[in-house]
Motif scaffolding. Structure first.
Motif, PDB file in Angstrom:
ATOM      1  N   SER A 102      43.372  35.206  41.938  1.00 57.40           N
ATOM      2  CA  SER A 102      43.569  35.635  43.325  1.00 57.40           C
ATOM      3  C   SER A 102      44.929  35.264  43.909  1.00 57.40           C
ATOM      4  O   SER A 102      45.432  35.939  44.799  1.00 57.40           O
ATOM      5  CB  SER A 102      42.482  35.015  44.213  1.00 57.40           C
ATOM      6  N   SER A 114      25.058  29.100  45.406  1.00 54.62           N
ATOM      7  CA  SER A 114      25.080  28.531  46.769  1.00 54.62           C
ATOM      8  C   SER A 114      26.483  28.196  47.237  1.00 54.62           C
ATOM      9  O   SER A 114      26.675  27.819  48.395  1.00 54.62           O
ATOM     10  CB  SER A 114      24.250  27.247  46.843  1.00 54.62           C
ATOM     11  N   ARG A 129      20.076  26.663  37.334  1.00 55.86           N
ATOM     12  CA  ARG A 129      21.376  26.375  36.723  1.00 55.86           C
ATOM     13  C   ARG A 129      21.206  25.799  35.313  1.00 55.86           C
ATOM     14  O   ARG A 129      21.941  26.149  34.393  1.00 55.86           O
ATOM     15  CB  ARG A 129      22.129  25.373  37.599  1.00 55.86           C
ATOM     16  N   SER A 170      22.049  32.318  40.167  1.00 54.43           N
ATOM     17  CA  SER A 170      21.856  31.099  39.387  1.00 54.43           C
ATOM     18  C   SER A 170      22.346  29.903  40.198  1.00 54.43           C
ATOM     19  O   SER A 170      23.498  29.868  40.623  1.00 54.43           O
ATOM     20  CB  SER A 170      22.648  31.207  38.078  1.00 54.43           C
ATOM     21  N   ILE A 217      39.782  36.973  36.594  1.00 54.33           N
ATOM     22  CA  ILE A 217      40.087  37.202  38.013  1.00 54.33           C
ATOM     23  C   ILE A 217      41.043  36.128  38.505  1.00 54.33           C
ATOM     24  O   ILE A 217      40.740  34.931  38.433  1.00 54.33           O
ATOM     25  CB  ILE A 217      38.793  37.158  38.871  1.00 54.33           C
ATOM     26  N   SER A 254      31.527  31.824  38.704  1.00 54.80           N
ATOM     27  CA  SER A 254      32.490  30.884  39.277  1.00 54.80           C
ATOM     28  C   SER A 254      32.343  29.507  38.636  1.00 54.80           C
ATOM     29  O   SER A 254      32.839  28.523  39.146  1.00 54.80           O
ATOM     30  CB  SER A 254      32.293  30.783  40.799  1.00 54.80           C
ATOM     31  N   ALA A 291      33.703  25.555  37.939  1.00 51.92           N
ATOM     32  CA  ALA A 291      32.943  24.448  38.538  1.00 51.92           C
ATOM     33  C   ALA A 291      32.238  23.602  37.480  1.00 51.92           C
ATOM     34  O   ALA A 291      32.074  22.401  37.658  1.00 51.92           O
ATOM     35  CB  ALA A 291      31.947  24.995  39.564  1.00 51.92           C
ATOM     36  N   GLN A 292      31.807  24.214  36.359  1.00 51.22           N
ATOM     37  CA  GLN A 292      31.224  23.400  35.278  1.00 51.22           C
ATOM     38  C   GLN A 292      32.308  22.897  34.330  1.00 51.22           C
ATOM     39  O   GLN A 292      32.198  21.793  33.804  1.00 51.22           O
ATOM     40  CB  GLN A 292      30.168  24.199  34.486  1.00 51.22           C
ATOM     41  N   GLY A 329      21.917  25.396  40.965  1.00 55.16           N
ATOM     42  CA  GLY A 329      21.365  24.077  40.665  1.00 55.16           C
ATOM     43  C   GLY A 329      20.591  23.537  41.848  1.00 55.16           C
ATOM     44  O   GLY A 329      20.027  22.438  41.784  1.00 55.16           O
ATOM     45  N   ARG A 330      20.606  24.273  42.959  1.00 58.63           N
ATOM     46  CA  ARG A 330      19.930  23.821  44.180  1.00 58.63           C
ATOM     47  C   ARG A 330      18.726  24.714  44.458  1.00 58.63           C
ATOM     48  O   ARG A 330      18.807  25.644  45.260  1.00 58.63           O
ATOM     49  CB  ARG A 330      20.909  23.867  45.367  1.00 58.63           C
ATOM     50  N   CYS A 353      35.844  33.884  37.253  1.00 61.43           N
ATOM     51  CA  CYS A 353      36.827  33.477  38.254  1.00 61.43           C
ATOM     52  C   CYS A 353      36.864  31.972  38.495  1.00 61.43           C
ATOM     53  O   CYS A 353      37.724  31.510  39.231  1.00 61.43           O
ATOM     54  CB  CYS A 353      36.605  34.220  39.570  1.00 61.43           C
ATOM     55  N   GLY A 354      35.963  31.192  37.891  1.00 62.30           N
ATOM     56  CA  GLY A 354      35.933  29.779  38.285  1.00 62.30           C
ATOM     57  C   GLY A 354      35.631  28.811  37.168  1.00 62.30           C
ATOM     58  O   GLY A 354      35.389  29.194  36.022  1.00 62.30           O
ATOM     59  N   ALA A 376      37.736  32.136  48.718  1.00 57.41           N
ATOM     60  CA  ALA A 376      36.477  32.257  47.965  1.00 57.41           C
ATOM     61  C   ALA A 376      35.901  33.667  48.092  1.00 57.41           C
ATOM     62  O   ALA A 376      35.584  34.315  47.090  1.00 57.41           O
ATOM     63  CB  ALA A 376      35.476  31.219  48.454  1.00 57.41           C
ATOM     64  N   GLY A 421      30.806  28.989  47.749  1.00 54.90           N
ATOM     65  CA  GLY A 421      31.522  29.980  48.542  1.00 54.90           C
ATOM     66  C   GLY A 421      31.637  31.321  47.844  1.00 54.90           C
ATOM     67  O   GLY A 421      31.217  32.355  48.388  1.00 54.90           O
ATOM     68  N   VAL A 457      28.526  21.390  49.364  1.00 54.52           N
ATOM     69  CA  VAL A 457      28.782  22.358  50.443  1.00 54.52           C
ATOM     70  C   VAL A 457      28.015  23.637  50.136  1.00 54.52           C
ATOM     71  O   VAL A 457      28.107  24.184  49.046  1.00 54.52           O
ATOM     72  CB  VAL A 457      30.299  22.662  50.568  1.00 54.52           C
ATOM     73  N   GLY A 460      27.655  27.535  50.906  1.00 57.46           N
ATOM     74  CA  GLY A 460      28.386  28.655  51.507  1.00 57.46           C
ATOM     75  C   GLY A 460      29.821  28.295  51.798  1.00 57.46           C
ATOM     76  O   GLY A 460      30.511  27.722  50.952  1.00 57.46           O
TER      77      GLY A 460
END
Ligand code: NDP
Length: 330
Positions: free
Chosen positions: A272, A160, A202, A181, A270, A223, A248-249, A183-184, A245-246, A131, A162, A320, A322
């Motif tokens: 890795s 929030s 978010r 940005s 990106i 991400s 999540a949504q 959601g928490r 790079c991600g 991450a 990683g 989670v 971080g």
């Protein structure tokens, strides 16, 4: 070398995937020219996908998951490494086609290994993990695209998580004004402690994308993908750049060419896992220079090998904060 060692093992029988604590012998390991006594690993989003089986990360069964590892070389026939060397490994098919880091022993190709930077302990290197190394790759890509702190703010989505947490800490140290940005909203104090100057909900970026929005930032580390990435792109200022790079949504990207052809915005992909060695070494050198280890400690929790199953579900559920380090000896 231990003649028996602990590992987490994923098995598949028909459509049913199971995850078990196994005791293996060195003869069970895959081919490689370096054997590493693993002390630490991590839990990344992709580890969550592999362990729960939610996405087809694992392509060979049985499989030891864990896309990252750090430890000490026990045996080596590779010219670059000798017993006693401290090393780390990110990606290169670990947990996909090659046994990964949730194991006391790993046998891998020496070409995949990176010497542990002197600035970090094995636990700290894994607190960074894939991450954090991906955050650094994203920032290097923004720099290559000409983004500097004087050009304007940088937005970090999935703040929030990683990738997000490490990106905020690095960007703030480099002198950028960081917009986080999340959601928490309850994590506002945490994100500001890492270096965020401003928080965006978010929901604001996850809404139906506009073709072009108000120009709000010069750069972005995203991400999250999907509508969020589309909104990030359409609010990027003239000549800006977005590192994607991600997912999540989601994997989709409902955007138009307008930001690219009317504002000259660049979208930087990106990757890795198979990143070339020179760039990996550069990223780890920059992490050693540009990431404050005190901030790294604030974003990190440590679990034992038996905790990775629960953590896999938690990371996919966005619970989670971080980074999670796995202490293999626990
Ligand atoms: P984390 O789960 O730690 O972080 C993801 C964050 O995204 C969450 O913490 C949450 O942040 C936000 N989020 C979660 N669900 C949603 C949703 N439905 N909509 C919008 N935001 C959401 O994961 P990692 O940091 O380990 O990885 C982040 C992403 O980057 C993953 O998709 C991963 O696969 C990808 N990745 C890609 C790499 C590559 O090589 N390209 C390498 C490493 C990671 P918040 O609560 O603050 O909103």
């Amino acid at each position: 070398m231990k003649d028996r060692f602990k590992a987490v093992l994923i098995r598949k029988d028909g459509d049913t995937q199971t995850v078990e604590d196994a005791i293996l012998t060195p003869a069970d390991l895959m081919d490689g020219d370096v054997t590493v006594a693993v002390s630490h690993s991590t839990v990344n989003y992709k580890d969550g996908l592999a362990i729960t089986g939610r996405s087809p990360v694992v392509r060979k069964f049985p499989m030891i998951p864990g896309i990252d590892l750090a430890g000490v070389v026990e045996q080596s026939s590779h010219t670059g490494f000798k017993p006693g060397d401290k090393v780390l490994l990110n990606g290169f098919g670990l947990s996909e086609t090659h046994y990964g880091g949730y194991s006391e022993l790993a046998r891998v190709k020496g070409d995949w290994l990176v010497p542990l930077p002197k600035a970090f302990s094995a636990a700290e290197a894994m607190a960074i993990g894939t991450a954090g190394y991906t955050s650094m790759l994203s920032i290097l890509a923004l720099e290559d695209a000409g983004i500097t702190p004087d050009k304007g703010p940088v937005v970090v989505t999935g703040a929030s998580g990683g990738v997000g947490s490490v990106a905020i800490a690095i960007l703030a140290k480099l002198g950028y004004r960081v917009i986080a940005s999340t959601g928490r909203v309850e994590e506002e104090a945490y994100l500001k402690e890492l270096g965020a100057a401003e928080i965006v909900a978010r929901s604001e970026l996850a809404a139906e994308p506009r073709m072009l929005g108000k120009e709000r930032w010069a750069g972005a580390v995203d991400s999250v993908g999907s509508k969020t990435l589309a909104n990030v792109i359409s609010s990027t200022q003239y000549g800006g750049a977005v590192a994607a790079c991600g997912l999540a949504q989601g994997l989709d990207l409902p955007t138009t060419v307008a930001p690219f052809i009317l504002r000259g915005v660049s979208l930087l992909g990106i990757e890795s896992v198979y990143m070339r060695k020179a760039r990996r070494l550069q990223a780890w050198e920059r992490l050693a220079r540009d990431l404050d280890v005190k901030k790294l400690a604030k974003m990190t929790h440590t679990i034992g090998l038996s905790g990775v199953r629960a953590a896999a579900g938690d990371i996919l559920a966005g619970k989670v904060r971080g980074r999670l380090v796995v202490d293999i000896s626990r």
